[in-house]
Design a protein around this motif. Structure first.
Motif, short mmCIF file in Angstrom:
data_model
loop_
_atom_site.label_atom_id
_atom_site.label_comp_id
_atom_site.label_asym_id
_atom_site.label_seq_id
_atom_site.Cartn_x
_atom_site.Cartn_y
_atom_site.Cartn_z
N ASP A 77 0.84 -1.20 0.00
CA ASP A 77 0.00 0.00 0.00
C ASP A 77 0.87 1.25 0.00
O ASP A 77 0.67 2.17 -0.80
N TYR A 129 -6.44 -1.18 -9.07
CA TYR A 129 -7.90 -1.20 -9.12
C TYR A 129 -8.51 -2.04 -8.00
O TYR A 129 -9.67 -1.88 -7.67
N ARG A 176 -7.67 -1.69 -5.09
CA ARG A 176 -7.68 -0.81 -3.91
C ARG A 176 -8.48 0.47 -4.09
O ARG A 176 -9.14 0.93 -3.18
N TRP A 177 -8.38 1.08 -5.27
CA TRP A 177 -9.07 2.34 -5.51
C TRP A 177 -9.86 2.25 -6.81
O TRP A 177 -9.37 1.71 -7.81
N ARG A 191 -8.69 6.93 -10.67
CA ARG A 191 -7.49 7.71 -10.37
C ARG A 191 -7.75 8.85 -9.42
O ARG A 191 -6.86 9.27 -8.69
N HIS A 231 -9.66 8.81 -6.71
CA HIS A 231 -9.52 8.29 -5.36
C HIS A 231 -8.08 7.92 -5.04
O HIS A 231 -7.60 8.12 -3.93
N LEU A 232 -7.41 7.40 -6.03
CA LEU A 232 -6.00 7.09 -5.84
C LEU A 232 -5.20 8.35 -5.54
O LEU A 232 -4.42 8.40 -4.60
N ALA A 256 -5.96 9.69 -2.10
CA ALA A 256 -5.31 8.85 -1.09
C ALA A 256 -3.82 9.17 -1.03
O ALA A 256 -3.24 9.26 0.05
#
Lengths: 222, 222
Positions: B39, B75, B77-78, B81, B83-84, B87
């Motif tokens: 992560d 993808y 995890r989020w 893009r 949300h990525l 984060a």
DNA sequence: CATACTAAGAGACGGTGCGTATCCAAGTGT
DNA sequence: ACACTTGGATACGCACCGTCTCTTAGTATG
């Protein structure tokens, strides 16, 4: 029926009829538009498409279809969808500067300007606004410069009526109500309520520009 | 040279060795990462990619390559893009609330908060900010709620020192400096200079909250 | 130590939109 | 009547999206 021509058709001298079926029916083929007429139609179509699907889903193809034309015609005028959308917006709204309020009361004038702003920015969804800003990198300067000048006019008139201590008015303060309204739209995604506008004006703006109550008419000319 | 395999390869039971060449050399194949380690690596890579190419050109593929992994891992995890990127931002910056200034002087405290904000928002390019806002539709609430609470802490302390007339402080006024700073970033595309911050504080904020000089401790209730 | 399971990593895939290029024909102006 | 401009239709290559399949590394369980 539609014929699928899948060969890539190298520059052969055979004059095959490529465009066999125009978009409109044979009987009612519209005359080909040009110049300002066409520009207007394109911008209207762009605005309609923008309102219909939003900026994220705005495609040049979509606008072209709606306008009954093709992408090439759009690209001949605007380099990308950001510029097209901006042009469509300009074409649609009534600039604040065209209607400077003059009610004889400062508070009312400022509220009127804010409501006009709200109407204009309400026309453009915040999603569109952000999309535009993301691609243009910065707000178009002319859209920014308008508001302060309008506000200055209003403030000058109010000063003549004694409602404003013009000494206190800096450019930043003149721009303040508009800036806060814009901030609200940008951050929350929706224009402020009437209460919000009133809050800006009554809590922040008026206290900053109205003459201090105890030293009423000092107008200390430097 | 690249071999074009144009057949669609139906699910034949032939176990052909698909992955013949991993990204790293045979000798130094890195151990496969998992959990928090992974992560962290992903978010770092995303942040680096964001800083390197900007939001507009940020691609999941790009992040994946930089992280030495593949899109699927991202993808999982989020969802996209936006949300990525968000984060990655959260993972990178130091929240304002973690360092509430307490210099004993209101002006200094407020300036410190604004500078911290500027540092954080300077980390994220305005282009990124707009891109994010365009896709998220609205500012993440937690990022917004932080600042007013920090400001209220500062203002309460200042009120105890007699620097502030706490009666005058509405939530909107407490949020004002931050809002104006954010507005500046959003609209002009760059954080304000020190002079800009000083203008906000000295011209607008302090006049609104400091006790009136002539009626020093009247606290005229009603 | 053997085996089952979870998830990392590689990459193919269909789909969509971009921006460009090519072609034909409808108007325009001289 | 003619050349010229430009509107409109469409094909093209490219890039990225988000999904999916497949292999395999590492972990958990016996």
């Amino acid at each position: 029926m539609r014929i699928q021509v899948s060969n890539s058709a190298p520059p052969a001298p055979t004059p095959s009829p490529r465009s066999s079926a125009p978009a409109y029916a044979e009987g009612e083929r519209r005359s080909r538009r040009r110049g300002a007429t066409l520009d207007d139609a394109l911008l209207r179509a762009a605005w309609e498409e923008l309102s219909a699907v939003g900026y994220a889903k705005l495609t040049m193809e979509g606008v072209a279809v709606r306008a009954g034309t093709s992408k090439a015609v759009l690209y001949r005028r605007w380099p990308n969808r950001a510029h097209l959308a901006l042009a469509a917006y300009r074409h649609h709204v009534v600039p604040v500067a065209d209607q400077i309020p003059d009610t004889g009361d400062l508070r009312e004038d400022v509220m009127a300007v804010l409501r006009h702003m709200r109407r204009n920015s309400g026309e453009m969804s915040p999603e569109t606004l952000h999309g535009l800003l993301a691609e243009l990198r910065t707000m178009p300067p002319d859209l920014m410069e308008l508001l302060p000048s309008v506000m200055m006019t209003i403030l000058r008139r109010a000063a003549e009526r004694g409602e404003v201590d013009i000494e206190k008015v800096t450019p930043r303060i003149a721009a303040l109500p508009g800036d806060l309204q814009r901030h609200q739209v940008l951050v929350t995604g929706r224009p402020g309520s009437d209460d919000f506008l009133a809050e800006i004006v009554d809590e922040i703006f008026l206290p900053l520009v109205t003459p201090s109550p105890l030293r009423s008419q000092t107008t200390a000319g430097g």
